[in-house]
Enzyme design. Structure first.
Site, PDB file in Angstrom:
ATOM      1  N   GLU A 130       0.826  -1.197   0.000  1.00 11.70           N
ATOM      2  CA  GLU A 130       0.000   0.000   0.000  1.00 11.70           C
ATOM      3  C   GLU A 130       0.868   1.258   0.000  1.00 11.70           C
ATOM      4  O   GLU A 130       1.962   1.265   0.574  1.00 11.70           O
ATOM      5  CB  GLU A 130      -0.918   0.006   1.229  1.00 11.70           C
ATOM      6  CG  GLU A 130      -1.938  -1.124   1.129  1.00 11.70           C
ATOM      7  CD  GLU A 130      -2.854  -1.254   2.349  1.00 11.70           C
ATOM      8  OE1 GLU A 130      -3.930  -1.828   2.191  1.00 11.70           O
ATOM      9  OE2 GLU A 130      -2.482  -0.794   3.446  1.00 11.70           O
ATOM     10  N   CYS A 141       3.494   8.612   0.837  1.00  6.19           N
ATOM     11  CA  CYS A 141       4.061   7.701   1.830  1.00  6.19           C
ATOM     12  C   CYS A 141       4.170   6.348   1.128  1.00  6.19           C
ATOM     13  O   CYS A 141       3.158   5.765   0.734  1.00  6.19           O
ATOM     14  CB  CYS A 141       3.125   7.639   3.038  1.00  6.19           C
ATOM     15  SG  CYS A 141       3.635   6.425   4.261  1.00  6.19           S
ATOM     16  N   CYS A 148       6.641  -6.887   6.842  1.00  8.93           N
ATOM     17  CA  CYS A 148       7.798  -6.338   7.562  1.00  8.93           C
ATOM     18  C   CYS A 148       8.405  -7.418   8.437  1.00  8.93           C
ATOM     19  O   CYS A 148       7.693  -8.244   9.001  1.00  8.93           O
ATOM     20  CB  CYS A 148       7.377  -5.147   8.426  1.00  8.93           C
ATOM     21  SG  CYS A 148       8.792  -4.272   9.132  1.00  8.93           S
ATOM     22  N   CYS A 205       6.923  -4.334  15.555  1.00 13.60           N
ATOM     23  CA  CYS A 205       6.429  -3.270  16.431  1.00 13.60           C
ATOM     24  C   CYS A 205       4.989  -3.607  16.834  1.00 13.60           C
ATOM     25  O   CYS A 205       4.156  -3.887  15.975  1.00 13.60           O
ATOM     26  CB  CYS A 205       6.492  -1.931  15.718  1.00 13.60           C
ATOM     27  SG  CYS A 205       8.137  -1.563  15.087  1.00 13.60           S
ATOM     28  N   CYS A 212       1.812  -1.733  15.330  1.00 19.78           N
ATOM     29  CA  CYS A 212       1.749  -1.529  13.882  1.00 19.78           C
ATOM     30  C   CYS A 212       1.022  -2.672  13.173  1.00 19.78           C
ATOM     31  O   CYS A 212       1.338  -3.838  13.386  1.00 19.78           O
ATOM     32  CB  CYS A 212       3.176  -1.405  13.354  1.00 19.78           C
ATOM     33  SG  CYS A 212       3.256  -1.393  11.563  1.00 19.78           S
ATOM     34  N   CYS A 230      -0.809   6.444   9.877  1.00 16.22           N
ATOM     35  CA  CYS A 230       0.418   5.816  10.352  1.00 16.22           C
ATOM     36  C   CYS A 230       0.114   4.558  11.155  1.00 16.22           C
ATOM     37  O   CYS A 230      -0.713   4.586  12.052  1.00 16.22           O
ATOM     38  CB  CYS A 230       1.185   6.787  11.238  1.00 16.22           C
ATOM     39  SG  CYS A 230       1.969   8.058  10.291  1.00 16.22           S
TER      40      CYS A 230
HETATM   41  S1  SF4 Z   1       6.391   0.308  12.398  1.00 14.67           S
HETATM   42 FE1  SF4 Z   1       5.574  -1.466  11.268  1.00 14.67          FE
HETATM   43  S2  SF4 Z   1       6.395  -1.277   9.196  1.00 14.67           S
HETATM   44 FE2  SF4 Z   1       7.620   0.080  10.525  1.00 14.67          FE
HETATM   45  S3  SF4 Z   1       9.360  -1.182  11.207  1.00 14.67           S
HETATM   46 FE3  SF4 Z   1       7.773  -1.433  12.780  1.00 14.67          FE
HETATM   47  S4  SF4 Z   1       6.634  -3.269  12.135  1.00 14.67           S
HETATM   48 FE4  SF4 Z   1       7.818  -2.576  10.354  1.00 14.67          FE
END
Ligand code: SF4
Length: 346
Positions: free
Chosen positions: A94, A107, A114, A118, A121, A339
């Site tokens: 995306e 963005c 990923c 995190c 996220c 975000c």
């Molecule tokens: S915020 Fe999300 S996309 Fe960014 S590094 Fe952490 S897990 Fe990966």
């Protein structure tokens, strides 16, 4: 037997020129094709109208252009646009167009999924499938530039690598894409208008400094206390704050660029005076800017945006310590484009 054709965008300019010479044509033809690919963002040989039909057919029989396809476009009530982008192998990432009265920011994503985890996220819930190629990053920018011209009558003005993925874990391809975006033979954008946002990979921050990159750096910090940061960004255990700080010191010594920190204040996680004091302490070694970003909850998440008073406490304490601070409202919440919300949910 089906012949697997090479993606023409994997060739650099010299290789393209050599190809035409080997085909008995002029090297200059390579420059023309290169311009179509990287300046005009052509996705088909047919579009290359100043190239003869025979040459276009010859290219067609030798190469493909593995371009992205905007599979679905969603528009938020605040003007934000989210593109679900289909890659040549069917995977989806995306990217988001964020309009403000004075600028249009893209963005973009750098990986499919990923590898980091995190806790706040949505992308972290998707397994990392692969890195994006330079052309796949470039194409996201071209798509958003076209949308910006179509819907806002102005070209794209800024780019942030804050979409899916950790850009410094796909460093070479991100750099190659930025090279095409900034070079005069590509899109000709100023590198100063590009920000690479990292969760903080110390070794790669130092490498960026050594490579003398010209774009801006932002770090998703979210806490300057190891224990707390590890609980929300578990890789902090491997790359603790002291290593991150040392890498940023190295970056600043070489570039003299202000360091931007992205920071979300969550209720019950990092909303006390002690948290702000730790952040002030962390910022002290170089001119710093803190972006306090409003949080967008993801489904069943445990994370809640902190109170307005807590955000105000951050703002006033940082300002008193001469640290530039902005409080940023998140955009595109209603289409999961804000975000931390990118998760291929449609
Ligand atoms: S915020 Fe999300 S996309 Fe960014 S590094 Fe952490 S897990 Fe990966």
């Amino acid at each position: 037997m089906e012949i697997i054709k090479k993606d023409i965008r994997a060739l650099n300019k010299e290789e393209l020129r050599d190809f035409f010479v080997k085909e008995g044509d002029k090297a200059f033809r390579g420059n023309q094709v290169y311009e179509w690919l990287w300046n005009k963002g052509a996705h088909s040989f047919e579009d290359m109208t100043n190239i003869s039909k025979d040459t276009r057919l010859m290219l067609e029989s030798n190469f493909v252009i593995n371009h992205i396809q905007v599979d679905q476009m969603q528009k938020s009530s605040d003007g934000t646009i989210k593109n679900a982008v289909r890659l040549h192998d069917g995977l989806i990432v995306e990217s988001v167009l964020i309009p403000t009265p004075t600028r249009t920011t893209a963005c973009v994503s750098s990986q499919v999924g990923c590898s980091l985890d995190c806790k706040f996220c949505a992308t972290a819930r998707l397994k990392k499938m692969r890195n994006l190629n330079p052309d796949e990053i470039f194409d996201q920018v071209v798509a958003i530039d076209r949308e910006s011209k179509l819907y806002f009558n102005r070209p794209l003005s800024n780019i942030v690598f804050m979409g899916m993925g950790e850009p410094l874990m796909n460093y070479n391809n991100v750099l190659k894409a930025i090279d095409k975006i900034t070079s005069s033979e590509g899109l000709g954008m100023s590198p100063k208008r590009i920000t690479v946002s990292t969760s903080g990979v110390p070794k790669m921050i130092k490498k960026m400094a050594d490579d003398e990159v010209k774009f801006q750096l932002a770090v998703s910090l979210h806490s300057a206390i190891d224990e707390i940061r590890t609980s929300i960004m578990p890789f902090n255990e491997t790359f603790p704050l002291k290593d991150l700080r040392e890498a940023l010191q190295y970056w600043y010594a070489k570039t003299k660029n202000t360091i931007t920190y992205e920071y979300v204040v969550w209720e019950g996680i990092n909303d006390t005076k002690k948290d702000v004091e730790a952040l002030i302490q962390f910022c002290k070694f170089a001119p710093s800017k803190v972006n306090l970003i409003e949080y967008n909850p993801i489904d069943d998440g445990d994370f809640k945006q902190a109170s307005a008073q807590a955000v105000e406490m951050y703002r006033s304490m940082l300002e008193r310590n001469h640290i530039t601070v902005t409080v940023r409202r998140s955009r595109g919440k209603d289409i999961d484009a804000a975000c931390g919300q990118l998760a291929n949910k449609r």
